[in-house]
Design an enzyme around this catalytic site. Structure first.
Site: not given
Length: 311
Positions: A35, A94, A167, A190, A192, A216, A220-222
């Site tokens: 790798q 981050q 958001d 919202k 979280r 937005d 990501d996850s929807g």
């Protein structure tokens, strides 16, 4: 100048090259059995103004290392100036300490990019504007808004639309587009409970009888968009579409979008769409190559980049 591409989003790199009426510089990026990543540039780049195109999307660490090693190779090959063109800047979420003993990984990545030889950075819709300050080199943060505005005008025409921020953190972005479209603004409040999960609480604003357009930077996850779309429909919205710059779409996000009451998800190609996203009837992709190509041309010619958005 020269354009060179790593492997994260080759179609976007080729589209940028087509816009600039150029060809990509010949290079080789491969992975050994253990790798490790190997890079070789197959053309002379001595004294050239080189633009390296690479999104640091999934797999984020591999794509980041490709970018860093490519720039190190260019520096050692005596390129005059190296610009890291990063349509999607990974680790951008981050950007601050959220708890004790946690890293600010976006700053670490910025340091790595500078140390590997980049003279400047060109990116699109950073998750947080302050990330520009993490770099000690010139950084241009393009906005996907103009691309979306043109599409919204074409799709919705004179429909009664309302721009929706999914958001509180995205209010500035949604308000900017609402002003340019002369549209109303609504906000989804919202909570979280944990990372990757969101629960819609309230809708701030009137959405009854209107076409809602959520805006937005990342999907990501929807889950956020799916939950917000359901809440908007419950409040009487006629339709709910979502426009996002970066379609991360991790895990089963495409299936979640398919099963949601969301009418359409429109995203740009800063991240190469997966096969599932390409086949989805609810997902549509807008090209970013004209905007990125024009920005690259202006940087190479020492012209203003900010004037791209003066309209």
């Amino acid at each position: 100048m020269k354009l060179i591409s790593c492997n994260a989003n080759r179609p976007l790199s080729e589209a940028i090259a087509d816009y600039l009426d150029m060809r990509l510089t010949r290079s080789e990026v491969k992975t050994f059995a253990d790798q490790e990543i190997f890079v070789r540039i197959d053309e002379n780049v001595r004294g050239e103004d080189v633009f390296v195109i690479q999104s640091t999307s999934y797999p984020a660490n591999d794509n980041l290392m490709q970018l860093l090693i490519m720039m190190d190779a260019l520096r050692r090959a005596s390129a005059r100036r190296i610009t890291a063109v990063i349509p999607y800047f990974g680790y951008a979420r981050q950007d601050r300490k959220t708890d004790g003993r946690t890293p600010i990984s976006a700053k670490l990545v910025a340091n790595l990019i500078s140390a590997s030889g980049a003279d400047r950075v060109l990116t699109v819709d950073l998750h947080a504007g302050q990330i520009q300050g993490f770099f000690d080199i010139p950084t241009d943060n393009l906005f996907g808004g103009p691309v979306m505005i043109d599409d919204i005008k074409e799709r919705f025409g004179k429909d009664k639309i309302v721009m929706v921020s999914p958001d509180v953190g995205g209010v500035v972005r949604a308000r900017a587009l609402a002003n340019k479209l002369n549209a109303d603004l609504a906000i989804v409040d919202k909570r979280r409970p944990e990372a990757g999960k969101s629960e819609v609480m309230n809708i701030i604003g009137d959405v009854s009888g209107k076409a809602c357009i959520m805006l937005d930077d990342i999907c990501d996850s929807g889950g956020t968009l799916a939950n917000a779309a359901a809440a908007l429909k419950d409040q009487g919205a006629v339709s709910v579409s979502a426009y996002v710059t970066h379609g991360v779409l991790s895990g089963n996000a495409v299936q979640r979008i398919e099963k949601s009451v969301l009418d359409e998800l429109v995203m740009t190609d800063t991240i190469q769409p997966s096969e599932a996203a390409t086949k989805s009837k609810k997902i549509r992709v807008l090209p970013m190559s004209p905007l990125l190509g024009e920005a690259i041309r202006r940087i190479a010619n020492e012209e203003s980049v900010s004037k791209l958005f003066d309209r």
